[in-house]
Design an enzyme around this catalytic site. Sequence first.
Site, PDB file in Angstrom:
ATOM      1  N   GLU A   1      -6.825  -7.609  -1.256  1.00  0.00           N
ATOM      2  CA  GLU A   1      -7.205  -7.641   0.166  1.00  0.00           C
ATOM      3  C   GLU A   1      -8.597  -7.073   0.351  1.00  0.00           C
ATOM      4  O   GLU A   1      -8.926  -6.033  -0.210  1.00  0.00           O
ATOM      5  CB  GLU A   1      -6.311  -6.703   0.995  1.00  0.00           C
TER       6      GLU A   1
ATOM      7  N   GLU B   1       0.814  -1.219   0.000  1.00  0.00           N
ATOM      8  CA  GLU B   1       0.000   0.000   0.000  1.00  0.00           C
ATOM      9  C   GLU B   1       0.847   1.268   0.000  1.00  0.00           C
ATOM     10  O   GLU B   1       0.798   2.067   0.948  1.00  0.00           O
ATOM     11  CB  GLU B   1      -0.962  -0.009   1.188  1.00  0.00           C
TER      12      GLU B   1
HETATM   13  C1  GAL Z   1      -4.722  -3.095   4.727  1.00  0.00           C
HETATM   14  C2  GAL Z   1      -3.243  -3.392   4.855  1.00  0.00           C
HETATM   15  C3  GAL Z   1      -3.020  -4.627   5.680  1.00  0.00           C
HETATM   16  C4  GAL Z   1      -3.789  -4.523   6.952  1.00  0.00           C
HETATM   17  C5  GAL Z   1      -5.239  -4.356   6.640  1.00  0.00           C
HETATM   18  C6  GAL Z   1      -6.060  -4.306   7.897  1.00  0.00           C
HETATM   19  O1  GAL Z   1      -5.000  -1.831   4.247  1.00  0.00           O
HETATM   20  O2  GAL Z   1      -2.636  -3.572   3.586  1.00  0.00           O
HETATM   21  O3  GAL Z   1      -1.650  -4.767   5.940  1.00  0.00           O
HETATM   22  O4  GAL Z   1      -3.323  -3.431   7.670  1.00  0.00           O
HETATM   23  O5  GAL Z   1      -5.409  -3.159   5.934  1.00  0.00           O
HETATM   24  O6  GAL Z   1      -7.397  -4.368   7.626  1.00  0.00           O
END
Ligand code: GAL
Length: 644
Positions: free
Chosen positions: A296, A143
């Site tokens: 994700e 990110e």
């Molecule tokens: C994302 C991030 C992950 C984790 C996740 C938590 O944005 O890439 O590493 O922090 O959020 O929900």
Amino acid sequence: MLFFGGDYNPEQWPEEVWAQDVALMRQAGVNIATVGVFAWSDLEPEPGRYEFGWLDRVLDLLHDGGVQVALATPTASLPPWFTLAHPEALPVTADGVRLTHGSRDTYCVSSPAYRAAARNIAGRLAERYAHHPALAMWHVHNEYGTDCRCDVTAAAFRLWLQKKHGDLSTLNEAWTTSFWSQRYSDWAQIGPPRATQYMPNPAHVLDFRRFLSDELLDGFIEQRDLLRAANPDVPVTTNFVQGGWVSVDHARWAEEVDIVAVDHYPDDAGAGAEEQTAFAADLARGWGGGSWLLMETGPNLIYTSGRMHAKEPGRLTRHSLGYVARGSGGAMYFQWRQPRGGAELFHSALVPHAGPDTPVFREAIALGRTLRNLDVAATDQPAARVAVTWDAPSWWALQGPGLPAGDIDYLGAVRQAHRALYRAKLQTDFVFPGVSTDLGDYRMIVVPHLYLVSDEAAAAFRDYVAAGGTLVVTYLSGIAEPDSRIRLGGYPGAFREVLGMRVVEWHPQAPGATVALSADLTAGRWIERVETAGAETISLYADGPLAGAPAITRNRYGAGSAWYLSTALTDDSLQTLLHEIAASAGVEPVLPDLPSDVEAVRRGDLLFLFNHGGRPATVGDVVLPPGGVRIRSADVEGAPVGRG
Ligand code: GAL
Ligand code: ZN
């Protein structure tokens, strides 16, 4: 084959758990694990001493279990030894405070020491794993989106400015530095925007965000090239994150990744979560230009502001298939197993603290089965006849100082336009006029809050309408040139000619204000004094300070027409209006007569039907249970090929 899996952090668990993990992954049909995202201190516990043994064992174990790996470079989170040795690589805030080690993302991307360490660890991983049979893709960093205002960053910013503006007088002109005595006579006088007594210069702030995007991209490209060199057959990506703080222009970055991968976390526990899912997926497909991947999302939780919301039964399935229907190459989550500690100890997981005997894991097993049975090619993507514009720099400019109202919300305006089309059951794409003037062959393009528009983009919009297109422009569009200098002669500058009208006054209204319009429409927060110059008035202000003046106009231009919306319509009014305009432009809904809670998406030969409501719904001969999904072959009337 669709990917199904997510972030896996075996380094946080004793080795006995790993075998259990792989067994559970097999049970759920998980076929990909993102490994190593923040594992730097476990991979290089001391400078130059590497511990790859555990990662070897993890990759082999996954491979033996039939699970592929998205192998990450760990460069988003530095080991303590690094920051102790290189305090100068810690980022500095706008207030001049140097941050301390203690979380992730705490580095300055311009720091030579940081960049060298990042290249080194990425290079070691490339050397060791580029030909590992489990390796499906490289996941660089995590990110991208950090910010630093240190002196090293300042020097890099100056070089960037020199490249962009050439000479100081061009920069002085572009930034209007005669305002408040800011004229620069030496490059050395320019730094990143830092805390200052009163409002900063908006052009300075905007250029800095563009610089940050390019600077972070350099960091990505450095790693990407190393990884590619080690094995050109393995695709390299990084997970895009969206947020108002993120200074990354993803539409530009998309050209540099082998596959666009996005993280998406809806922030609304209600129906907004489904609307945001559709929005994020359509936007990612636009960036991906042919294919993309959901890297994700939270499987069982929605993070609303200040409170986690547990997803209702079936919602994991609906959300996941929502991304897939809209073109994702799979469904991946953060994360596999909920951690026992660390900052995100209560974040969402497929295997929660309670273990696999839980609703989320059971739903994952069923979802895995559905995904395995779906036969879609990456290139099978939904087709749309409507597009909405997206432009990160316009968003940044509309976060800047000195604006006419404190509640201007670029993301909100784009989401609202998309939501109106979504509710009207119209499949929607995105176009990126700040990056490409190719506007495709859409029947209709909606332009919300496109504040910055270049001359070339303005010409492309004119040509588009002249050739028969239907353009719908909202207030706060076309106001400024890309460097944020205002276009004179009346708003919406860049679109005045094609719209056949101009705006001579803005009347921002208080939050919650309501303004009635003719034609049964309602608006609120924002109204404008419009003067037509060829355009016809479709709707008038019916009350308020502009009663009797035009609110919505339409201009015939060449073979097409261009609409202007001078006011913030309510959701219902915008939906009604866009629905009518789309119908007149010959744009058809995905299916006729869909019930309001049902979402329909075609991807390749498949038709996805989602019932987001709490009652059964019927579409043709398909009965959708509350919260249910049916997937069927679009051209074959028959049994569903998968179910959720
Ligand atoms: C994302 C991030 C992950 C984790 C996740 C938590 O944005 O890439 O590493 O922090 O959020 O929900
Ligand atoms: Zn810095």
